[in-house]
Design a protein around this motif. Structure first.
Motif: not given
Ligand SMILES: Nc1ncnc2c1ncn2[C@@H]1O[C@H](COP(=O)(O)OP(=O)(O)OP(=O)(O)O)[C@@H](O)[C@H]1O
Length: 646
Positions: A231-236, A247-251, A253-258, A278-284
């Motif tokens: 969400g906002q962390d990713f946008i920021d 790239i975020r806007k074109t694709k 993308f709403t979240a990333v996990l690296w 869809g679903e966000r990434y979580t600590q799990d």
């Protein structure tokens, strides 16, 4: 079960009151913290089994900040809150608490919530450890498998898809800027379909090419530690670089996990997962991937060493009929919408294990199909799948239907009868319309789930059972709880792994594929010829709201195939648009219902006290609250005198 509990509450009296209740119930109170800093100090001294966290705390940090820290430390927590501000509640829910109590709550509610939170936490830990084992097996087999690079990459992607949601995946076989650095990018285009992005080609969705994507990814993955941004962390973070932002806007993308991967210190590799809604990434998610880091490094290294397959297809696409899904067990579930795919991913995630699953969704959305898929994809597939429609059995017979009865147990019981639990032994028991189960039977079902044993009606012997429970409902169970028709403890026992199937009006993209499927099916079976529809007729279907969902679409097509004068349907006779039987999913907005429950709880106390708030026999006394707390709570919840007296 005696638990060690930490209380985070800045109101002295409330904290003391909680502490007394917990100690009286046999639990140990490790301490009371008034702020997040104090809480961290206490947690570092001794790890509690569970933490009760007030959301609003004195100081800069609140309970939501603490929740993120507890998640990282893998400590379960329950929120206690009197705050009904929508944004705060939304943030609180995002931290995935194991329970949520709105103040004031009854002693019994607190103790049940604790019990349930610990149960859910244990089940979650069990599921994660089973998933780790399972994923371990899948990844090991990717290393060992013969075949081309593409085969291996597909197998790796398929294995990961079941455990971590993504719409776009990038596999770096070398991160350093070396000349032989090779990167593989795939876009997920369906449940089991992936498009490879070619290094040489420009992308069709704008001027973005692979070099742009690479440059951006390096910025985004700057850290050498595994992490995720939502969400906002990713946008920021993306906003820090114009390229990343583009790239975020074109694709979309709403979240990333690296996930960085190190292999024998000389090759730097990594996998980046992206989501588009869809679903966000979580600590799990992160914990699961980190636990697989070494093995994933071996897999990616083995891919790196496998020879390129010349002319390999750039798409991994099931070769069956369009939109027909390939995975065995999921065949017959038509559709490719992101919302359906999200539900199917969950099926794959949970199917191999014995966890109880709750399927939520309006009537006709395909809940039964999901149950069958879970059973067929589970190790119980050779054993019975027994269905009980809780709404269709007369109330006085439900118990004997579920648990069986002995001869003479009641008038008319002329023979011993084996119940559905026993019939399903070794297999799966599908409790359809569980929301309709009479409340008296719910406590017996709860016992059967907890103890894994049943008693036949009129019998004395306890019978051990080994069944996997899958329940489904088109009711909003939290509303049922608020109305006193469904037990909260049973709800939490069955709501360990919920799967929500969205209504057809929220996944209209699936309408053409479903139409095609039903046309083919009824064309073949009713008329022995291939049927088709005009573009205008398809538009009619896409514009309708489908209150009866897929069942309604199926019946409409069946009727038109029967009545059609030719093999082409030019127009459908559509029903009048009616207001839908809106279903509020019971996964996310739990809090609202807790507030509703709280409201009803206060109103019922006021009614009992004949509208008297304070003094002897007043509602405040009944609720064990100070009158001033009750009046401010009533104000916040919008409870006025006329309602109280109603
Ligand atoms: N994705 C799908 N692909 C093909 N057919 C589907 C799909 N989803 C549902 N159907 C069909 O729609 C009909 C209704 O589905 P199902 O009985 O599973 O719905 P349900 O959600 O269990 O409904 P209820 O709550 O009323 O029991 C069935 O005939 C089923 O085969």
């Amino acid at each position: 079960m005696n638990l060690s509990i930490l209380i985070i509450e800045d109101e002295f009296l409330e904290a003391e009151n909680l502490s007394i209740i917990l100690k009286n119930a046999g639990h140990a109170v490790l301490g009371i913290a008034k702020s997040v800093d104090q809480a961290i100090g206490l947690i570092n001294k001794s790890k509690p089994d569970i933490v009760l966290v007030d959301i609003v705390l004195k100081g800069d940090l609140n309970g939501i900040h603490l929740a993120h820290i507890l998640n990282k430390k893998n400590i379960p927590f329950i929120f206690l809150s009197a705050n009904s501000n929508a944004t705060t509640l939304e943030q609180a829910i995002e931290t995935k608490p194991y329970g949520f109590l709105v103040k004031p709550f009854r002693e019994k509610e607190l103790l049940i919530a604790l019990n349930v939170a610990v149960y859910r936490y244990q089940k979650n830990i069990e599921l994660i450890s089973r998933q780790q084992k399972w994923l371990n097996g899948l990844l090991t087999s990717v290393i060992k498998m013969p075949g081309s690079k593409s085969d291996k990459i597909l197998s790796l992607i398929r294995a990961l898809t079941s455990f971590l949601p993504f719409d776009f995946i990038v596999i770096d076989t070398k991160l350093a800027d070396k000349s032989d650095s090779v990167v593989y990018r795939y876009q997920r285009t369906g449940f089991d379909a992936y498009d490879k992005l070619d290094d040489k080609k420009k992308q069709s969705d704008g001027e973005l090419n692979v070099a742009d994507m690479n440059a951006a990814r390096k910025k985004c993955n700057g850290s050498s530690n595994a992490h995720f941004l939502n969400g906002q962390d990713f946008i920021d973070t993306c906003a820090l670089s114009p390229l990343l932002d583009k790239i975020r806007k074109t694709k979309k993308f709403t979240a990333v996990l690296w996930l960085p991967l190190l292999f024998r210190w000389d090759v730097d590799m990594g996998i980046t997962f992206y989501r588009c809604g869809g679903e966000r990434y979580t600590q799990d998610h992160l914990d699961l991937m980190v636990s697989m880091q070494d093995l994933l490094a071996d897999v990616v290294d083995s891919i790196r060493k496998t020879s390129e397959d010349d002319g390999a297809s750039e798409q991994f696409q099931p070769s069956k009929a369009p939109n027909q899904l390939l995975s065995p067990g999921i065949e017959g579930i038509i559709g490719n919408s992101p919302k359906l795919i999200e539900a199917l991913d969950k099926v794959i995630q949970v199917a191999p294990f014995d966890n109880t699953v709750l399927i939520l969704g309006e009537t006709g959305v395909g809940k039964e199909g999901i149950v069958k898929a879970i059973h067929h994809l589970s190790p119980r597939k050779g054993r019975p799948l027994v269905k009980v429609n809780c709404a269709a059995i007369p109330v006085n017979l439900v118990e004997s239907e579920l648990f069986g009865h002995e001869r003479g147990a009641f008038t008319g019981a002329t023979e011993r009868r084996v119940g559905r639990f026993e019939q399903a032994n070794g297999g799966t028991l599908f409790l359809d319309e569980i929301g309709e189960l009479p409340i008296e039977v719910q406590s017996k079902l709860l016992r059967a789930l907890q103890e894994k044993e049943i008693e036949r009606v009129g019998g004395r012997a306890t019978i051990k059972t080994d069944v996997r429970i899958i329940a489904a409902t088109n009711r909003n169970l939290l509303k049922e709880i608020a109305a006193g028709r469904f037990r909260m403890d049973l709800y939490y026992r069955i709501n360990v792994f919920p799967i929500y199937l969205p209504p057809l009006r929220e996944r209209r993209e699936d309408i053409p594929a479903l139409t095609e499927y039903f046309l083919q099916y009824y064309g073949r079976n009713i008329r022995a010829e291939a049927m088709s529809v005009s573009a205008a007729a398809l538009n009619q279907l896409e514009d309708y709201s489908w209150p009866g969902n897929i069942r309604e679409l199926q019946h409409l097509i069946e009727r038109h195939v029967l009545q059609a004068r030719s093999s082409r349907i030019e127009a459908f006779e559509m029903p009048d648009q009616m207001p839908g039987n809106e279903f509020i999913p019971t996964i996310e907005p739990e809090v609202k219902s807790y507030i509703e429950m709280d409201r009803e709880h206060i109103i019922s106390a006021l009614k009992k006290a004949n509208g008297k708030v304070s003094g002897r026999g007043g509602a405040a006394e009944l609720l064990k609250l100070r009158p001033t707390t009750l009046t401010s709570k009533m104000k916040r919840l919008g409870i006025t005198w006329p309602i109280a007296n109603a």
